[in-house]
Design a protein around this motif. Structure first.
Motif, PDB file in Angstrom:
ATOM      1  N   GLN B 221       0.810  -1.220   0.000  1.00  0.00           N
ATOM      2  CA  GLN B 221       0.000   0.000   0.000  1.00  0.00           C
ATOM      3  C   GLN B 221       0.845   1.272   0.000  1.00  0.00           C
ATOM      4  OE1 GLN B 221      -2.958  -0.375   3.099  1.00  0.00           O
ATOM      5  NE2 GLN B 221      -4.196  -1.743   1.829  1.00  0.00           N
ATOM      6  N   GLY B 222       1.878   1.240  -0.867  1.00  0.00           N
ATOM      7  CA  GLY B 222       2.636   2.467  -1.092  1.00  0.00           C
ATOM      8  C   GLY B 222       3.680   2.801  -0.039  1.00  0.00           C
ATOM      9  N   ARG B 223       3.981   1.819   0.858  1.00  0.00           N
ATOM     10  CA  ARG B 223       5.008   2.082   1.873  1.00  0.00           C
ATOM     11  C   ARG B 223       5.862   0.835   2.070  1.00  0.00           C
ATOM     12  NH1 ARG B 223       1.926   4.570   7.009  1.00  0.00           N
ATOM     13  NH2 ARG B 223       4.103   4.871   7.597  1.00  0.00           N
ATOM     14  N   ILE B 224       7.061   1.043   2.610  1.00  0.00           N
ATOM     15  CA  ILE B 224       7.878  -0.091   3.029  1.00  0.00           C
ATOM     16  C   ILE B 224       7.369  -0.509   4.409  1.00  0.00           C
ATOM     17  CG2 ILE B 224      10.200  -0.896   3.627  1.00  0.00           C
ATOM     18  CD1 ILE B 224       9.884  -0.187   0.664  1.00  0.00           C
ATOM     19  N   VAL B 225       6.928  -1.767   4.508  1.00  0.00           N
ATOM     20  CA  VAL B 225       6.329  -2.197   5.780  1.00  0.00           C
ATOM     21  C   VAL B 225       7.248  -3.156   6.544  1.00  0.00           C
ATOM     22  CG1 VAL B 225       3.947  -1.809   5.067  1.00  0.00           C
ATOM     23  CG2 VAL B 225       5.038  -4.013   4.594  1.00  0.00           C
ATOM     24  N   ARG B 226       8.256  -3.671   5.876  1.00  0.00           N
ATOM     25  CA  ARG B 226       9.179  -4.538   6.600  1.00  0.00           C
ATOM     26  C   ARG B 226      10.515  -4.552   5.860  1.00  0.00           C
ATOM     27  NH1 ARG B 226       8.382 -10.891   8.039  1.00  0.00           N
ATOM     28  NH2 ARG B 226      10.248 -11.077   9.324  1.00  0.00           N
ATOM     29  N   THR B 227      11.589  -4.668   6.589  1.00  0.00           N
ATOM     30  CA  THR B 227      12.925  -4.732   6.003  1.00  0.00           C
ATOM     31  C   THR B 227      13.694  -5.844   6.701  1.00  0.00           C
ATOM     32  OG1 THR B 227      12.943  -2.382   5.464  1.00  0.00           O
ATOM     33  CG2 THR B 227      15.077  -3.443   5.655  1.00  0.00           C
ATOM     34  N   GLY B 228      14.415  -6.615   5.891  1.00  0.00           N
ATOM     35  CA  GLY B 228      15.176  -7.703   6.500  1.00  0.00           C
ATOM     36  C   GLY B 228      16.275  -8.189   5.570  1.00  0.00           C
ATOM     37  N   GLY B 229      16.893  -9.302   5.938  1.00  0.00           N
ATOM     38  CA  GLY B 229      17.959  -9.885   5.120  1.00  0.00           C
ATOM     39  C   GLY B 229      17.367 -10.769   4.036  1.00  0.00           C
ATOM     40  N   LYS B 230      18.241 -11.493   3.323  1.00  0.00           N
ATOM     41  CA  LYS B 230      17.764 -12.266   2.175  1.00  0.00           C
ATOM     42  C   LYS B 230      16.862 -13.429   2.576  1.00  0.00           C
ATOM     43  CE  LYS B 230      22.262 -14.513   1.960  1.00  0.00           C
ATOM     44  NZ  LYS B 230      23.597 -13.998   1.670  1.00  0.00           N
ATOM     45  N   GLU B 231      16.939 -13.820   3.863  1.00  0.00           N
ATOM     46  CA  GLU B 231      16.071 -14.899   4.333  1.00  0.00           C
ATOM     47  C   GLU B 231      14.588 -14.500   4.311  1.00  0.00           C
ATOM     48  OE1 GLU B 231      18.317 -13.302   6.096  1.00  0.00           O
ATOM     49  OE2 GLU B 231      17.117 -12.197   7.538  1.00  0.00           O
ATOM     50  N   LEU B 232      14.345 -13.206   4.258  1.00  0.00           N
ATOM     51  CA  LEU B 232      12.966 -12.708   4.208  1.00  0.00           C
ATOM     52  C   LEU B 232      12.231 -13.207   2.953  1.00  0.00           C
ATOM     53  CD1 LEU B 232      10.893 -10.916   5.651  1.00  0.00           C
ATOM     54  CD2 LEU B 232      11.948  -8.923   4.580  1.00  0.00           C
ATOM     55  N   ALA B 233      12.986 -13.355   1.876  1.00  0.00           N
ATOM     56  CA  ALA B 233      12.387 -13.827   0.625  1.00  0.00           C
ATOM     57  C   ALA B 233      11.801 -15.215   0.795  1.00  0.00           C
ATOM     58  CB  ALA B 233      13.431 -13.817  -0.489  1.00  0.00           C
ATOM     59  N   LEU B 234      12.545 -16.078   1.476  1.00  0.00           N
ATOM     60  CA  LEU B 234      12.090 -17.452   1.685  1.00  0.00           C
ATOM     61  C   LEU B 234      10.843 -17.468   2.556  1.00  0.00           C
ATOM     62  CD1 LEU B 234      15.606 -19.043   2.196  1.00  0.00           C
ATOM     63  CD2 LEU B 234      14.086 -19.329   0.210  1.00  0.00           C
ATOM     64  N   GLU B 235      10.868 -16.608   3.563  1.00  0.00           N
ATOM     65  CA  GLU B 235       9.716 -16.526   4.454  1.00  0.00           C
ATOM     66  C   GLU B 235       8.466 -16.107   3.672  1.00  0.00           C
ATOM     67  OE1 GLU B 235      10.341 -13.984   7.919  1.00  0.00           O
ATOM     68  OE2 GLU B 235       8.177 -13.544   7.870  1.00  0.00           O
ATOM     69  N   LEU B 236       8.658 -15.101   2.764  1.00  0.00           N
ATOM     70  CA  LEU B 236       7.520 -14.634   1.964  1.00  0.00           C
ATOM     71  C   LEU B 236       7.030 -15.710   1.009  1.00  0.00           C
ATOM     72  CD1 LEU B 236       8.722 -11.030   1.211  1.00  0.00           C
ATOM     73  CD2 LEU B 236       6.655 -11.629   2.465  1.00  0.00           C
ATOM     74  N   GLU B 237       7.963 -16.496   0.513  1.00  0.00           N
ATOM     75  CA  GLU B 237       7.601 -17.572  -0.400  1.00  0.00           C
ATOM     76  C   GLU B 237       6.701 -18.579   0.327  1.00  0.00           C
ATOM     77  OE1 GLU B 237       8.329 -17.224  -3.400  1.00  0.00           O
ATOM     78  OE2 GLU B 237       8.105 -19.167  -4.371  1.00  0.00           O
ATOM     79  N   GLU B 238       6.972 -18.781   1.622  1.00  0.00           N
ATOM     80  CA  GLU B 238       6.172 -19.689   2.453  1.00  0.00           C
ATOM     81  C   GLU B 238       4.798 -19.094   2.770  1.00  0.00           C
ATOM     82  OE1 GLU B 238       7.093 -22.632   4.580  1.00  0.00           O
ATOM     83  OE2 GLU B 238       8.476 -22.965   2.903  1.00  0.00           O
ATOM     84  N   THR B 239       4.818 -17.861   3.275  1.00  0.00           N
ATOM     85  CA  THR B 239       3.596 -17.302   3.857  1.00  0.00           C
ATOM     86  C   THR B 239       2.815 -16.423   2.904  1.00  0.00           C
ATOM     87  OG1 THR B 239       4.787 -15.373   4.676  1.00  0.00           O
ATOM     88  CG2 THR B 239       4.661 -17.269   6.138  1.00  0.00           C
ATOM     89  N   GLY B 240       3.452 -16.019   1.797  1.00  0.00           N
ATOM     90  CA  GLY B 240       2.786 -15.088   0.895  1.00  0.00           C
ATOM     91  C   GLY B 240       2.699 -13.712   1.535  1.00  0.00           C
ATOM     92  N   TYR B 241       1.935 -12.862   0.847  1.00  0.00           N
ATOM     93  CA  TYR B 241       1.823 -11.493   1.337  1.00  0.00           C
ATOM     94  C   TYR B 241       0.594 -11.318   2.233  1.00  0.00           C
ATOM     95  CZ  TYR B 241       5.366 -10.500  -2.146  1.00  0.00           C
ATOM     96  OH  TYR B 241       6.510 -10.479  -2.871  1.00  0.00           O
ATOM     97  N   ALA B 242      -0.065 -12.454   2.581  1.00  0.00           N
ATOM     98  CA  ALA B 242      -1.333 -12.383   3.315  1.00  0.00           C
ATOM     99  C   ALA B 242      -1.173 -11.674   4.657  1.00  0.00           C
ATOM    100  CB  ALA B 242      -1.890 -13.786   3.537  1.00  0.00           C
ATOM    101  N   ALA B 243       0.010 -11.878   5.269  1.00  0.00           N
ATOM    102  CA  ALA B 243       0.267 -11.247   6.565  1.00  0.00           C
ATOM    103  C   ALA B 243       0.173  -9.726   6.489  1.00  0.00           C
ATOM    104  CB  ALA B 243       1.644 -11.650   7.077  1.00  0.00           C
ATOM    105  N   TYR B 244       0.344  -9.205   5.248  1.00  0.00           N
ATOM    106  CA  TYR B 244       0.302  -7.743   5.075  1.00  0.00           C
ATOM    107  C   TYR B 244      -1.069  -7.291   4.564  1.00  0.00           C
ATOM    108  CZ  TYR B 244       5.144  -8.851   5.547  1.00  0.00           C
ATOM    109  OH  TYR B 244       6.316  -9.348   6.025  1.00  0.00           O
ATOM    110  N   GLY B 245      -2.029  -8.193   4.671  1.00  0.00           N
ATOM    111  CA  GLY B 245      -3.389  -7.825   4.298  1.00  0.00           C
ATOM    112  C   GLY B 245      -3.682  -7.966   2.815  1.00  0.00           C
ATOM    113  N   ALA B 246      -2.773  -8.606   2.088  1.00  0.00           N
ATOM    114  CA  ALA B 246      -2.984  -8.713   0.640  1.00  0.00           C
ATOM    115  C   ALA B 246      -3.543 -10.076   0.290  1.00  0.00           C
ATOM    116  CB  ALA B 246      -1.655  -8.513  -0.085  1.00  0.00           C
ATOM    117  N   ASP B 247      -4.295 -10.149  -0.799  1.00  0.00           N
ATOM    118  CA  ASP B 247      -4.744 -11.425  -1.312  1.00  0.00           C
ATOM    119  C   ASP B 247      -3.538 -12.150  -1.882  1.00  0.00           C
ATOM    120  OD1 ASP B 247      -7.277 -10.622  -0.706  1.00  0.00           O
ATOM    121  OD2 ASP B 247      -7.603  -9.730  -2.698  1.00  0.00           O
ATOM    122  N   ALA B 248      -3.571 -13.457  -1.817  1.00  0.00           N
ATOM    123  CA  ALA B 248      -2.506 -14.217  -2.469  1.00  0.00           C
ATOM    124  C   ALA B 248      -2.637 -14.008  -3.971  1.00  0.00           C
ATOM    125  CB  ALA B 248      -2.649 -15.686  -2.094  1.00  0.00           C
ATOM    126  N   ALA B 249      -1.665 -13.347  -4.581  1.00  0.00           N
ATOM    127  CA  ALA B 249      -1.788 -13.016  -5.999  1.00  0.00           C
ATOM    128  C   ALA B 249      -0.927 -13.943  -6.841  1.00  0.00           C
ATOM    129  CB  ALA B 249      -1.377 -11.581  -6.231  1.00  0.00           C
TER     130      ALA B 249
END
Lengths: 432, 249
Positions: B221-249
């Motif tokens: 939604q137009g802002r940076i909501v989280r910042t982390g290391g490269k392991e964050l990518a793997l986490e997002l791959e697991e959980t999707g963006y749903a934690a940030y209120g987004a539909d799984a796209a």
């Protein structure tokens, strides 16, 4: 384009029409010769019809009667040679205010170039090519030019001769006069020629240039024809080009329109034998309040021929462009392949383009198509170029050059093409 | 290198970037991940100067300059390069002519001398073959008739020739098969250097296996909501963006 005879109770009434009528009256009468009869018939045609106006279909978008306010006096005919646009390697003859300058001395065997006045004096047989169509069907530009026939050049290439160097017929007008010139070109069977015509004059001076070329390419002949109209910004340019092809001939025309306040070019091409090709292409770059009309008529009188017409018009400021094109396929002209396209690029909201492409097909086994587009520069392309470092002006120039490039790339001689591209680049740069 | 503070930008009446903060130091590769519609592509256009977008608040400093005060071409000359998600076809402009015009335009803007023809040809001969860009592709109109992979490789070639300080890669992997992805990411990795920063915008984690970032930001939604290391990518791959209120796209 042929103008149907118009019944007009007062055909000669505007200041310009009266000036033209006075020029016709002042022209020396010429007894019984064929050329004399042609001049008389043409003068009668003008006096009967006057200047064409918007109710004459072929001149609907270019109302010459309203637009042409005056006609400057005829040039005296004794001008000293002026400098003309140079093309590399070209053998050049320059007509200054209609006065034919020195003829190039080093023409190859089989090529003859002579002044029209000398040809008329000698009653040259090539002149029989003129006036194949009855003058009562002439429009005003052709009628006036024919009625005042005398200044011009005759170029003949003998059968089988390949002319290596381009031949340039350059026209330069130096002052506020009316100039009427005629070019007759006959390229005989199997011969080949690269022909360049150029037209230019002073920027701030209203003058009138009425130029007619009659071009004949015989069986198997190859003719590349480039016509550069770079008249002064206050000029009126009336151009007429008639093309007649034999069988298996190849003719490619490229017309560059850069100048004149008011210009009209009428191109009439006719296929006289099967297996021939005609390419009629051009680019017009128009700025200020200039009005430029290109009107084509391609007559597929016989079958088995192909024609390609492509015109690109770039309009800045309050310029107005007109493109009218008609492909006629006559009843027996089977296997005709005709493609016509006019594309315009508007650089300003005040510019205007009128497109009128037409097909008239009376044969059933043909492939014909036409199209017309008008649009602005593509914002996505512009941003892409700018995001790579091209400043907006330069990015626009690159896109405009690409737009017109599609037409100019058909000019066969790279050296000639280079001059044309440089002229267009100079026009774009001057736009500021 | 790049310092974005409280950036707000809109297109028409629609605000898309809503108070974005982001700092990319020299030499680092930062990825921006986020669901569709989070404003990732808009950010890339705003940074590269596309006029359709209006910046309503905030600042962007680039290499000590106010980036927002520069036109798109000035930004390019200053060292910003956007590798387009969908590179634009420009018919009638030969790729080779375009590459040279771009390089020289940037040099002129920076007050440098234009590159000579032999030097330019040498440069092309060095940079094009590793990216699999043939002479024929250089002669053709810019991107005209190029496959998706060829277009992306042509973007990387431009990047290699123009040597920007900040490369913004917008969905560099979209439309690429695995072989093309390797060529593109190898090309990009070859440009990693201590003087050059990269902003890699992607929806999927896949690209980040090939272009490994130093830092990952999640945009929503137009802002940076989280910042982390490269392991964050793997986490997002697991959980999707749903934690940030987004539909799984």
């Amino acid at each position: 384009m042929t103008t149907e005879p118009q019944a007009d109770p007062r055909p000669v009434r505007t200041a310009a029409e009266q000036a033209f009528a006075a020029m016709l009256a002042a022209a020396p009468a010429d007894g019984s010769s064929r050329i004399g009869a042609l001049r008389r018939d043409a003068a009668a045609a003008f006096l009967r019809n006057g200047l064409p106006h918007r109710r004459v279909e072929a001149w609907h978008y270019t109302d010459l009667r309203a637009l042409l306010r005056a006609a400057p006096p005829r040039a005296p005919g004794d001008a000293a040679p002026a400098e003309a646009i140079a093309f590399p390697r070209a053998a050049r003859v320059t007509l200054t205010d209609g006065t034919v300058g020195p003829l190039p001395a080093d023409l190859p065997p089989g090529v003859s170039l002579l002044s029209l006045a000398d040809a008329i004096a000698a009653d040259h047989p090539l002149l029989d090519r003129l006036g194949a169509e009855a003058p009562d069907r002439y429009d005003a530009a052709l009628a006036l030019n024919t009625a005042l026939l005398g200044s011009g050049v005759v170029l003949h290439v003998a059968a089988g001769v390949t002319v290596e160097r381009p031949i340039q017929v350059a026209q330069v007008v130096t002052g506020g006069t009316s100039v009427f010139t005629r070019l007759l070109v006959v390229v005989e069977e199997g011969a080949s020629l690269s022909l360049i015509e150029s037209f230019e004059g002073p920027a701030g001076v209203p003058y009138l240039d009425d130029a007619v070329a009659d071009v004949f390419a015989g069986d198997g002949a190859v003719l590349d024809h480039v016509r550069v109209q770079a008249e002064g910004a206050a000029a009126t340019h009336l151009g007429t080009l008639g093309i007649e092809l034999g069988r298996a001939a190849r003719y490619d025309l490229f017309v560059l329109t850069l100048g004149a306040a008011l210009s009209r070019l009428t191109v009439r091409g006719r296929f006289g034998g099967p297996g021939s090709h005609m390419g009629v292409r051009g680019a017009s770059l128009l700025a200020g309040r200039c009005h430029a009309d290109v009107t084509l008529f391609v007559d597929h009188a016989v079958g088995g021929c192909d024609s390609r017409e492509l015109f690109k018009t770039v309009l800045a400021d309050a310029a107005r462009g007109v493109f009218q094109g008609k492909i006629l396929v006559r009843p027996d002209a089977q296997k005709t392949d005709g493609r016509m396209m006019s594309q315009a690029l508007l650089l300003s909201g005040d510019a205007e383009m009128d497109n009128k492409p037409e097909l008239e097909i009376f044969a059933d086994d043909v492939q014909c198509g036409h199209g017309a587009t008008v649009g602005a520069l593509d914002g996505k392309m512009l941003f892409y170029l700018m995001s790579r470092g091209l400043p907006q002006r330069e990015a626009e120039m690159v896109l405009i050059q690409a737009f017109v490039g599609e037409a100019v790339e058909h000019v066969a001689d790279p050296a000639v093409r280079e001059v044309l591209v440089a002229r267009m680049a100079a026009w774009l740069a001057a736009r500021g | 290198m790049l310092d974005i503070r409280n950036l707000h930008a809109r297109i028409g009446d629609k605000e898309i970037i809503k108070g974005l903060n982001l700092t990319v130091p020299a030499g680092e590769v930062h990825a921006i991940m986020g669901p569709n519609g989070s404003g990732k592509s808009t950010l890339s256009y705003v940074l590269s100067g596309k006029e359709d977008y209006e910046v309503t608040a905030g600042s962007v400093m680039f290499d000590g300059r106010d980036l927002l005060a520069l036109t798109a071409s000035e930004r390019a000359a200053a060292g910003v390069f956007l590798a387009f998600q969908y590179p634009v076809e420009v018919p009638g402009v030969a790729n080779m002519t375009f590459l040279r015009a771009a390089l020289n335009a940037q040099r002129r803007t920076r007050g440098e001398a234009e590159i000579s023809t032999p030097d330019f040809l040498r440069l092309i001969k060095e940079k094009a073959p590793p990216l699999g860009i043939s002479q024929e592709m250089l002669r053709r109109g810019v991107n005209v008739g190029f496959s998706g992979g060829e277009k992306k490789r042509n973007e990387v070639l431009q990047m290699a020739l123009l040597e920007p300080k900040l490369c913004i890669l917008d969905e560099a992997d979209s439309g690429l098969d695995i072989d093309a992805l390797k060529v593109v990411s190898e090309g990009v990795n070859a440009l990693r250097s201590p003087e050059r920063s990269m902003l890699v915008i992607t929806h999927y984690q896949r690209l980040l296996d090939h272009i490994v970032p130093d830092v990952i930001h999640v945009m929503h939604q137009g802002r940076i909501v989280r910042t982390g290391g490269k392991e964050l990518a793997l986490e997002l791959e697991e959980t999707g963006y749903a934690a940030y209120g987004a539909d799984a796209a």
